[in-house]
Design a protein around this motif. Sequence first.
Motif, PDB file in Angstrom:
ATOM      1  N   SER A   1       0.531  -0.706  -0.288  1.00 23.53           N
ATOM      2  CA  SER A   1       0.118  -0.057   0.003  1.00 23.53           C
ATOM      3  C   SER A   1       0.580   0.850  -0.037  1.00 23.53           C
ATOM      4  N   ALA A   2      -0.096   0.821  -0.373  1.00 22.99           N
ATOM      5  CA  ALA A   2       1.414   1.307  -0.486  1.00 22.99           C
ATOM      6  C   ALA A   2       1.418   2.404   0.783  1.00 22.99           C
ATOM      7  N   SER A   3       0.154   2.839   1.166  1.00 25.29           N
ATOM      8  CA  SER A   3       0.167   3.745   2.288  1.00 25.29           C
ATOM      9  C   SER A   3       0.194   2.875   3.635  1.00 25.29           C
ATOM     10  N   THR A   4       1.397   2.852   4.391  1.00 28.59           N
ATOM     11  CA  THR A   4       1.519   2.360   5.564  1.00 28.59           C
ATOM     12  C   THR A   4       2.461   3.067   6.544  1.00 28.59           C
ATOM     13  N   ALA A   5       2.259   2.698   7.607  1.00 28.90           N
ATOM     14  CA  ALA A   5       3.106   3.412   8.642  1.00 28.90           C
ATOM     15  C   ALA A   5       3.581   2.284   9.661  1.00 28.90           C
TER      16      ALA A   5
ATOM     17  N   MET B   1       2.163  -6.252   5.092  1.00 33.88           N
ATOM     18  CA  MET B   1       2.662  -5.955   6.571  1.00 33.88           C
ATOM     19  C   MET B   1       3.788  -6.968   7.214  1.00 33.88           C
ATOM     20  N   ALA B   2       4.866  -6.505   7.749  1.00 36.16           N
ATOM     21  CA  ALA B   2       5.683  -7.538   8.426  1.00 36.16           C
ATOM     22  C   ALA B   2       6.359  -6.967   9.621  1.00 36.16           C
TER      23      ALA B   2
ATOM     24  N   ALA C   1       4.622  -1.141   0.568  1.00 38.06           N
ATOM     25  CA  ALA C   1       3.945  -2.050  -0.217  1.00 38.06           C
ATOM     26  C   ALA C   1       4.652  -3.272  -0.274  1.00 38.06           C
ATOM     27  N   ASP C   2       5.057  -3.717  -1.297  1.00 40.84           N
ATOM     28  CA  ASP C   2       5.638  -4.947  -1.521  1.00 40.84           C
ATOM     29  C   ASP C   2       7.262  -4.687  -1.329  1.00 40.84           C
ATOM     30  N   ARG C   3       7.501  -3.486  -1.019  1.00 36.47           N
ATOM     31  CA  ARG C   3       8.921  -3.247  -0.818  1.00 36.47           C
ATOM     32  C   ARG C   3       9.327  -3.513   0.660  1.00 36.47           C
ATOM     33  N   ILE C   4       8.089  -3.688   1.228  1.00 37.09           N
ATOM     34  CA  ILE C   4       8.395  -3.936   2.892  1.00 37.09           C
ATOM     35  C   ILE C   4       9.127  -5.262   3.225  1.00 37.09           C
ATOM     36  N   THR C   5       8.981  -6.318   2.352  1.00 37.29           N
ATOM     37  CA  THR C   5       9.989  -7.475   2.632  1.00 37.29           C
ATOM     38  C   THR C   5      11.172  -7.336   2.133  1.00 37.29           C
ATOM     39  N   THR C   6      11.386  -6.498   1.048  1.00 36.58           N
ATOM     40  CA  THR C   6      12.748  -6.672   0.510  1.00 36.58           C
ATOM     41  C   THR C   6      13.724  -5.512   1.271  1.00 36.58           C
ATOM     42  N   ALA C   7      12.858  -4.467   1.870  1.00 37.60           N
ATOM     43  CA  ALA C   7      13.650  -3.675   2.562  1.00 37.60           C
ATOM     44  C   ALA C   7      14.109  -4.203   4.084  1.00 37.60           C
TER      45      ALA C   7
END
Length: 508
Positions: free
Chosen positions: A324-328, A388-389, A408-414
């Motif tokens: 989401s891209a909108s997350t915190a 979310m992770a 969003a889907d960059r959460i896991t790779t970050a």
Amino acid sequence: MRRRVAVAATGPSSLAAGQAVVAEGGNAVDAAIAAAVTSMSTEPGIVSLAGGAFVTVWPASGDPVLLDGNVVMPGRGLPREAFGGGVREVVTDYGGGVTMYAGHGSVAVPGALAACETAIARFGSRPWASVVEPAAAACRDGYPIGGAAARYLSIVADVLFGHDDGARTVTRRPDGSPFTAGDVARNTELAAVLDEISRTGASLLTTGEVGRALASEMVANGGLVTEADLAAYEVVVREPLRRAVGVWDIAVNPPPSVGGPMLAVMLGELARTGEPSWDDILRIQRAVLSYRVTVHDHSRDLEADGHTLLASVDRHGLAGLPTSASTAHISAVDSDGLACAVTMSSGYGAGVTVAGTGLLLNNALGEPELNRLGLHALTPGTRLASNMAPTVGRAPDGRVLAVGSPGADRITTALMQVLDQLCLQGADLDAAIRAPRMHVRFGRSGAALVEHEADPAIAAAVTRAGLPGLDHGDLSMYFGGVGAAYRDGAGGLRAAGDPRREAAVGVS
């Protein structure tokens, strides 16, 4: 000796809320939840109290726990012909071009506030009212608009939030012009709602007055959320997935989350590699994310398929991936060794409010990347997919970590890359977060593109892989906004925020 708490928050208002409850004797969970509730109340367009959240807690003694407050597919009791409507297509320039659905039909059953309340009941040391009051005060007295919210609203204020009187009020200056970073905003309607939440609890948004008003407005506008959906909502307590990464025991979000299992697979392969190179990181991301977009994103049973994936990879490594891209995010660790990580999302926003409340609604059903099966295709009561992770970890020498990211889907790779730096490469916490990142993205055709920050070693790995690359320059917000709180082996506390995105950190 007085308990101390390290907090990595999203901005000055959320950090101040966390520190206020610490000053009253609060622990890491109190601080994280106070910061999270304030973040969801004071970052319009980024997150909302009417979204979803995951809270991961690792007590000072005992095993970690995941509180699943993610959004749920609505529509209990509605006839089939009620599904498929109530939305409008919104095309934006956000993130290089995003097409989504908004409106009442894009709203899923929210659970974020219920998860926060459950965390306080199970692990907090302060009363629920104490952790909600700072958010109410910020809405009443004024809060600064952050750069991330200002940038997002400058793109979508008209096309997404310009169709609803309440949404316009919350996302613009009083004269109707767009917010700019540093503007002081107020939301007195939401302050009154928060005052009532502090007295009566999160049920105000489900079986209480606000929940009933929400359900009534859904009926009038083609939405699917019913009083039966709201009454049936439950926070689910789950056992996190655990992976050994170097000497660290890392606990991540389990199925039916998507982000947690993908991160667990990546971390497991990193650990097998030992000291992974950029070639290894690219290889792992390519394999895992290719599987995700071709198989897992189309799953009708995310919990079962997530555990099948993990079991297969545990036995066979990456070769075991089925064909989401909108997350915190908020992180907190205290001097007692209690860790809490909270990730929240309301999607891109539905562009509508519950009238008279100042409460912006989520558009989780309108996010194409979380609804690969199509609009309103899920069975009512199904937990939606989530990237979310929120992650917590411990090392044998007493080190404790809480970490997470929006994106969003960059959460896991970050998180994969930060944990590689911290747990395997021995990097300092700030250096681990500042290190350059890459992300393998798959287009609709199935072709891979390696997006990355400016770094010669990454560029060389992309060339060796024979893949096209896209250089985003230095420290791009596209690659997430990791926030971490940390206790070292001697009991010292630190908090670190990502220079790619606004953060406010402190130890009190």
